[in-house]
Design a protein around this motif. Structure first.
Motif, short mmCIF file in Angstrom:
data_model
loop_
_atom_site.label_atom_id
_atom_site.label_comp_id
_atom_site.label_asym_id
_atom_site.label_seq_id
_atom_site.Cartn_x
_atom_site.Cartn_y
_atom_site.Cartn_z
N ASN A 23 -18.36 -2.56 62.31
CA ASN A 23 -17.93 -3.96 62.37
C ASN A 23 -16.99 -4.33 61.23
O ASN A 23 -16.25 -5.30 61.33
N ALA A 24 -17.00 -3.58 60.16
CA ALA A 24 -16.05 -3.79 59.07
C ALA A 24 -14.79 -2.96 59.29
O ALA A 24 -13.69 -3.39 58.98
N ALA A 25 -14.94 -1.76 59.86
CA ALA A 25 -13.81 -0.85 60.01
C ALA A 25 -12.81 -1.32 61.07
O ALA A 25 -11.60 -1.19 60.88
N LEU A 26 -13.29 -1.86 62.18
CA LEU A 26 -12.38 -2.23 63.27
C LEU A 26 -11.30 -3.23 62.83
O LEU A 26 -10.12 -2.98 63.04
N PRO A 27 -11.66 -4.35 62.21
CA PRO A 27 -10.59 -5.28 61.79
C PRO A 27 -9.70 -4.71 60.69
O PRO A 27 -8.51 -5.03 60.63
N VAL A 28 -10.23 -3.85 59.85
CA VAL A 28 -9.42 -3.24 58.80
C VAL A 28 -8.39 -2.30 59.42
O VAL A 28 -7.22 -2.27 59.02
N SER A 32 -3.76 -2.70 59.84
CA SER A 32 -2.66 -1.78 59.52
C SER A 32 -1.37 -2.19 60.24
O SER A 32 -0.29 -1.78 59.85
N LEU A 33 -1.49 -3.02 61.26
CA LEU A 33 -0.31 -3.53 61.97
C LEU A 33 0.53 -4.45 61.10
O LEU A 33 1.69 -4.72 61.41
N LEU A 34 -0.03 -4.94 60.01
CA LEU A 34 0.66 -5.92 59.16
C LEU A 34 1.65 -5.31 58.18
O LEU A 34 2.35 -6.04 57.50
N THR A 35 1.72 -3.99 58.11
CA THR A 35 2.63 -3.34 57.17
C THR A 35 3.23 -2.08 57.80
O THR A 35 2.58 -1.44 58.63
N ALA A 36 4.43 -1.75 57.37
CA ALA A 36 5.06 -0.50 57.82
C ALA A 36 4.66 0.67 56.92
O ALA A 36 4.93 1.82 57.24
N GLU A 37 4.02 0.37 55.81
CA GLU A 37 3.59 1.40 54.85
C GLU A 37 2.39 2.16 55.40
O GLU A 37 1.58 1.62 56.15
N PRO A 38 2.22 3.43 55.01
CA PRO A 38 1.04 4.18 55.44
C PRO A 38 -0.23 3.56 54.85
O PRO A 38 -0.25 3.16 53.69
N CYS A 39 -1.26 3.48 55.65
CA CYS A 39 -2.57 2.97 55.22
C CYS A 39 -3.57 4.12 55.33
O CYS A 39 -3.72 4.70 56.40
N VAL A 40 -4.23 4.44 54.23
CA VAL A 40 -5.18 5.54 54.19
C VAL A 40 -6.59 4.96 54.09
O VAL A 40 -6.86 4.13 53.22
N TYR A 41 -7.47 5.42 54.96
CA TYR A 41 -8.84 4.91 55.01
C TYR A 41 -9.82 6.06 54.85
O TYR A 41 -9.63 7.15 55.39
N ASP A 42 -10.90 5.81 54.13
CA ASP A 42 -12.00 6.76 53.97
C ASP A 42 -13.27 6.12 54.51
O ASP A 42 -13.36 4.91 54.64
N GLN A 43 -14.23 6.93 54.81
CA GLN A 43 -15.55 6.50 55.28
C GLN A 43 -15.48 5.67 56.56
O GLN A 43 -16.21 4.71 56.73
N VAL A 44 -14.60 6.06 57.46
CA VAL A 44 -14.52 5.42 58.77
C VAL A 44 -15.54 6.11 59.67
O VAL A 44 -15.50 7.33 59.82
N PRO A 45 -16.46 5.34 60.27
CA PRO A 45 -17.50 5.97 61.09
C PRO A 45 -16.90 6.63 62.34
O PRO A 45 -15.91 6.16 62.89
N ARG A 46 -17.51 7.72 62.75
CA ARG A 46 -17.05 8.46 63.93
C ARG A 46 -17.78 7.93 65.16
O ARG A 46 -18.83 8.46 65.54
N THR A 52 -11.42 4.38 70.47
CA THR A 52 -10.71 3.46 71.36
C THR A 52 -9.67 2.66 70.58
O THR A 52 -8.55 2.44 71.06
N THR A 53 -10.00 2.26 69.37
CA THR A 53 -9.05 1.53 68.52
C THR A 53 -7.85 2.41 68.19
O THR A 53 -6.72 1.93 68.18
N PHE A 54 -8.08 3.70 67.95
CA PHE A 54 -6.98 4.63 67.71
C PHE A 54 -6.06 4.68 68.94
O PHE A 54 -4.84 4.67 68.81
N LYS A 55 -6.64 4.75 70.13
CA LYS A 55 -5.84 4.78 71.36
C LYS A 55 -5.02 3.49 71.51
O LYS A 55 -3.85 3.53 71.89
N LEU A 56 -5.66 2.37 71.21
CA LEU A 56 -4.99 1.08 71.29
C LEU A 56 -3.81 1.02 70.33
O LEU A 56 -2.69 0.68 70.72
N LEU A 57 -4.05 1.40 69.08
CA LEU A 57 -2.98 1.36 68.08
C LEU A 57 -1.87 2.36 68.41
O LEU A 57 -0.69 2.04 68.28
N SER A 58 -2.24 3.54 68.87
CA SER A 58 -1.23 4.53 69.26
C SER A 58 -0.36 4.01 70.39
O SER A 58 0.86 4.22 70.40
#
Length: 93
Positions: A23-28, A32-46, A52-58
């Motif tokens: 519930n914290a990871a999804l909005p974070v 990433s849509l708010l910047t063109a810079e690379p965003c690196v995330y750790d501890q994202v649950p599998r 599905t969010t990855f598919k949506l963003l892709s």
């Protein structure tokens, strides 16, 4: 439950690793849509919702580098420099 009672004569010591929360990871991730810079995330649950969010963003044009994450590591990277679509596919939302 209103409280937790710990009984005993020994002091507690040690470490606890707190995992990422969906519930914290999804909005974070969406942020990433708010910047063109690379965003690196750790501890994202599998979880399926995260995939599905990855598919949506892709689908919107975000570059999703998830290979380390898929292999059980950390360092998930999203980069929205190539966003070319502003409408999400109905089947993913």
């Amino acid at each position: 439950m209103d409280k937790i009672v710990i009984e005993g004569g020994s002091r507690l010591a040690g470490e606890v690793t707190v995992g990422g929360a969906k519930n914290a990871a999804l909005p974070v991730l969406i942020a990433s849509l708010l910047t063109a810079e690379p965003c690196v995330y750790d501890q994202v649950p599998r979880l399926a919702d995260i995939r599905t969010t990855f598919k949506l963003l892709s689908g919107l044009g975000v570059k999703v580098d998830q290979q380390k994450w898929l292999d059980g590591g950390e360092g998930l990277t999203l980069q929205a420099a190539g966003v070319h679509k502003l409408e999400a596919p109905y089947d993913l939302v």
